[in-house]
Scaffold this active site. Structure first.
Site, PDB file in Angstrom:
ATOM      1  N   LYS A  11       0.850  -1.212   0.000  1.00 54.51           N
ATOM      2  CA  LYS A  11       0.000   0.000   0.000  1.00 54.51           C
ATOM      3  C   LYS A  11       0.872   1.244   0.000  1.00 54.51           C
ATOM      4  O   LYS A  11       2.048   1.206   0.373  1.00 54.51           O
ATOM      5  CB  LYS A  11      -0.942   0.028   1.209  1.00 54.51           C
ATOM      6  CG  LYS A  11      -0.265   0.070   2.602  1.00 54.51           C
ATOM      7  CD  LYS A  11       0.161   1.433   3.100  1.00 54.51           C
ATOM      8  CE  LYS A  11       0.952   1.338   4.402  1.00 54.51           C
ATOM      9  NZ  LYS A  11       1.732   2.471   4.788  1.00 54.51           N
ATOM     10  N   ASP A 141      -2.500  -1.722  10.221  1.00 53.74           N
ATOM     11  CA  ASP A 141      -2.696  -1.719   8.766  1.00 53.74           C
ATOM     12  C   ASP A 141      -3.217  -3.051   8.210  1.00 53.74           C
ATOM     13  O   ASP A 141      -3.498  -3.145   7.015  1.00 53.74           O
ATOM     14  CB  ASP A 141      -1.368  -1.386   8.056  1.00 53.74           C
ATOM     15  CG  ASP A 141      -1.126   0.116   7.929  1.00 53.74           C
ATOM     16  OD1 ASP A 141      -2.034   0.903   8.253  1.00 53.74           O
ATOM     17  OD2 ASP A 141      -0.021   0.493   7.493  1.00 53.74           O
TER      18      ASP A 141
HETATM   19  C1  LIG Z   1       2.577   4.453   9.487  1.00 55.43           C
HETATM   20  C2  LIG Z   1       1.599   3.492   8.867  1.00 55.43           C
HETATM   21  C3  LIG Z   1       0.671   4.271   7.920  1.00 55.43           C
HETATM   22  O1  LIG Z   1      -0.142   3.446   7.162  1.00 55.43           O
HETATM   23  O2  LIG Z   1       2.170   2.476   8.089  1.00 55.43           O
HETATM   24  P1  LIG Z   1       3.700   1.934   7.868  1.00 55.43           P
HETATM   25  O3  LIG Z   1       4.597   3.079   7.602  1.00 55.43           O
HETATM   26  O4  LIG Z   1       4.070   1.174   9.119  1.00 55.43           O
HETATM   27  O5  LIG Z   1       3.594   1.025   6.657  1.00 55.43           O
HETATM   28  C4  LIG Z   1       0.700   2.857   9.950  1.00 55.43           C
HETATM   29  O6  LIG Z   1       0.053   3.841  10.732  1.00 55.43           O
HETATM   30  C5  LIG Z   1       1.426   1.887  10.865  1.00 55.43           C
HETATM   31  O7  LIG Z   1       0.687   0.718  10.893  1.00 55.43           O
HETATM   32  P2  LIG Z   1       1.335  -0.665  11.421  1.00 55.43           P
HETATM   33  O8  LIG Z   1       2.718  -0.830  10.881  1.00 55.43           O
HETATM   34  O9  LIG Z   1       0.344  -1.750  11.198  1.00 55.43           O
HETATM   35  O10 LIG Z   1       1.468  -0.288  12.945  1.00 55.43           O
HETATM   36  P3  LIG Z   1       1.331  -1.159  14.272  1.00 55.43           P
HETATM   37  O11 LIG Z   1       2.120  -2.424  14.130  1.00 55.43           O
HETATM   38  O12 LIG Z   1      -0.095  -1.255  14.688  1.00 55.43           O
HETATM   39  O13 LIG Z   1       2.084  -0.177  15.287  1.00 55.43           O
HETATM   40  C6  LIG Z   1       3.467   0.003  15.285  1.00 55.43           C
HETATM   41  C7  LIG Z   1       3.772   1.175  16.195  1.00 55.43           C
HETATM   42  O14 LIG Z   1       3.426   2.404  15.531  1.00 55.43           O
HETATM   43  C8  LIG Z   1       2.804   3.309  16.413  1.00 55.43           C
HETATM   44  N1  LIG Z   1       1.442   3.624  15.949  1.00 55.43           N
HETATM   45  C9  LIG Z   1       0.853   2.881  14.974  1.00 55.43           C
HETATM   46  C10 LIG Z   1      -0.412   3.186  14.512  1.00 55.43           C
HETATM   47  C11 LIG Z   1      -1.064   4.296  15.091  1.00 55.43           C
HETATM   48  N2  LIG Z   1      -2.280   4.654  14.709  1.00 55.43           N
HETATM   49  N3  LIG Z   1      -0.470   5.024  16.058  1.00 55.43           N
HETATM   50  C12 LIG Z   1       0.789   4.718  16.491  1.00 55.43           C
HETATM   51  O15 LIG Z   1       1.341   5.405  17.352  1.00 55.43           O
HETATM   52  C13 LIG Z   1       2.820   2.658  17.793  1.00 55.43           C
HETATM   53  O16 LIG Z   1       3.974   3.076  18.449  1.00 55.43           O
HETATM   54  C14 LIG Z   1       2.955   1.178  17.474  1.00 55.43           C
HETATM   55  O17 LIG Z   1       3.619   0.484  18.505  1.00 55.43           O
END
Ligand SMILES: C[C@@](CO)(OP(=O)(O)O)[C@H](O)COP(=O)(O)OP(=O)(O)OC[C@H]1O[C@@H](n2ccc(N)nc2=O)[C@H](O)[C@@H]1O
Ligand SMILES: Nc1ncnc2c1ncn2[C@@H]1O[C@H](COP(=O)(O)OP(=O)(O)O)[C@@H](O)[C@H]1O
Length: 318
Positions: A11, A141
């Site tokens: 994504k 996600d």
């Molecule tokens: C930033 C994003 C944007 O789509 O994606 P990625 O860059 O990881 O792909 C997401 O919010 C990431 O989602 P995901 O990778 O599933 O996160 P999670 O495992 O649930 O959380 C990892 C960490 O990110 C932080 N976290 C995540 C989601 C959220 N809404 N608030 C947070 O503060 C928390 O510290 C958590 O411990």
């Protein structure tokens, strides 16, 4: 032995607004998530014992319990012990194409594919929303990765409202192999630096999350107006990642200077930078230009496009 092969798309985030911190340590978000053609291939196969095994062709990806795909299988085994006893354990084979720790939801989409694959292997007949609910316990996600397409995601990213499918948009992705950004670090740093400006009134918080439904970028998506979509790309996490990772800023600047690039932005917590491009030919040309400007082999470049699906089954055996 029965087996299923599934396609697990990556994504990008067309929009990522951090609305507030939350008492559970996560952040309240308003996002627009978009599935793309760059995908991993996942095979799930029944085992005669009750074990979970993971194989992966990528050296950076763990094959133990820290693999999100492993955790997805463990979750299914805990939730459905009778099915585990009846059908046996699962061997998961991941053919990685999505860059790792890239902000492209590689682990999350693998986990989503395992949920869908085990549902089929064990004849559970779970609905999409049941699979999404299970996915939410694995990562914010994961529910989106089950659903796919173009979606508004609120809450911590797990509450989904689908948007109409976009016409194909061509995309160039750039990521330095050796560069990783921790998602937890990105949110924590954002909270430290910008947390004082958060809205903490919980009633208005819900209203602000809901406001994304009428945001200009959503209007662009509803009107299938790529120019308007491109103009309204947004990612709050750039505020902390770009200053800390100059290579990411540099990629953004390089993309912005290319002909045919409508807009460029970092995906999720980075460090992947994507560019929306007018046509496939132009996307290939942009890729060549970036390669010429950065001959460093450490830089991975991909041409891909938006897709309208999440996890898809491509073949089954047994
Ligand atoms: C930033 C994003 C944007 O789509 O994606 P990625 O860059 O990881 O792909 C997401 O919010 C990431 O989602 P995901 O990778 O599933 O996160 P999670 O495992 O649930 O959380 C990892 C960490 O990110 C932080 N976290 C995540 C989601 C959220 N809404 N608030 C947070 O503060 C928390 O510290 C958590 O411990
Ligand atoms: N199936 C998986 N695919 C990729 N990475 C995984 C997987 N399971 C666990 N990980 C670990 O999760 C971390 C984040 O990887 P990934 O999910 O690709 O990133 P992102 O959430 O930024 O898109 C990596 O450090 C990696 O070691």
């Amino acid at each position: 032995m029965r087996s299923y092969t599934l396609i697990a798309p990556a994504k990008i985030n067309l929009y990522l607004e951090i609305i507030s911190d939350r008492t559970d340590g996560y952040h309240e978000l308003a996002m627009i998530l978009q599935s793309i053609g760059l995908a991993d291939e996942i095979n799930v196969q029944s085992l005669s014992n009750q074990m979970i095994r993971v194989n992966c062709n990528h050296p950076q990806v763990p094959t133990d319990q820290s693999n999100l795909a492993y955790r997805a299988a463990e979750l299914m085994a805990t939730q459905f012990p009778q099915a585990l006893a009846e059908y046996g354990g699962v061997e998961i084979t991941i053919n990685k194409h999505i860059p790792v720790a890239a902000g492209l939801a590689g682990g999350s989409t693998n986990a989503a594919a395992v949920l869908v694959g085990i549902d089929l292997l064990w004849n559970l007949g779970l609905t999409k929303s049941e699979l999404e609910e299970l996915g939410a316990t694995l990562g914010s996600d994961v529910p989106f990765c089950v659903a796919g397409g173009t979606v508004i995601a609120t809450g911590r990213g797990e509450q989904l409202s689908p948007l109409p499918n976009l016409d194909t948009i061509y995309i160039v992705l750039a990521k330095y192999r050796s560069l990783e950004v921790s998602t937890a670090w990105a949110y924590k740093t954002y909270r430290q630096e910008f947390g004082s400006s958060y809205l903490r009134d919980t009633e208005n918080l819900a209203a602000r999350a809901a406001a994304v439904h009428s945001a200009p970028i959503v209007k662009g998506i509803l009107n299938k107006d790529i120019g308007e979509i491109a103009q309204k790309l947004h990612n709050d996490l750039e505020r902390v990642v770009l200053p800390a990772y100059p290579q990411v800023s540099q990629l953004r600047e390089l993309f912005s200077a290319q002909q045919g690039v409508l807009a460029t932005m970092m995906s999720g917590s980075g460090p992947t930078v994507f560019a929306l491009v007018e046509s496939e030919e132009q996307a290939q040309a942009v890729k060549l230009q970036i390669r010429a400007a950065v001959p460093d082999e450490d830089l991975e470049l991909f041409v891909t496009q938006t897709v309208i699906h999440g996890i898809q089954v491509t073949s089954s055996m047994g």
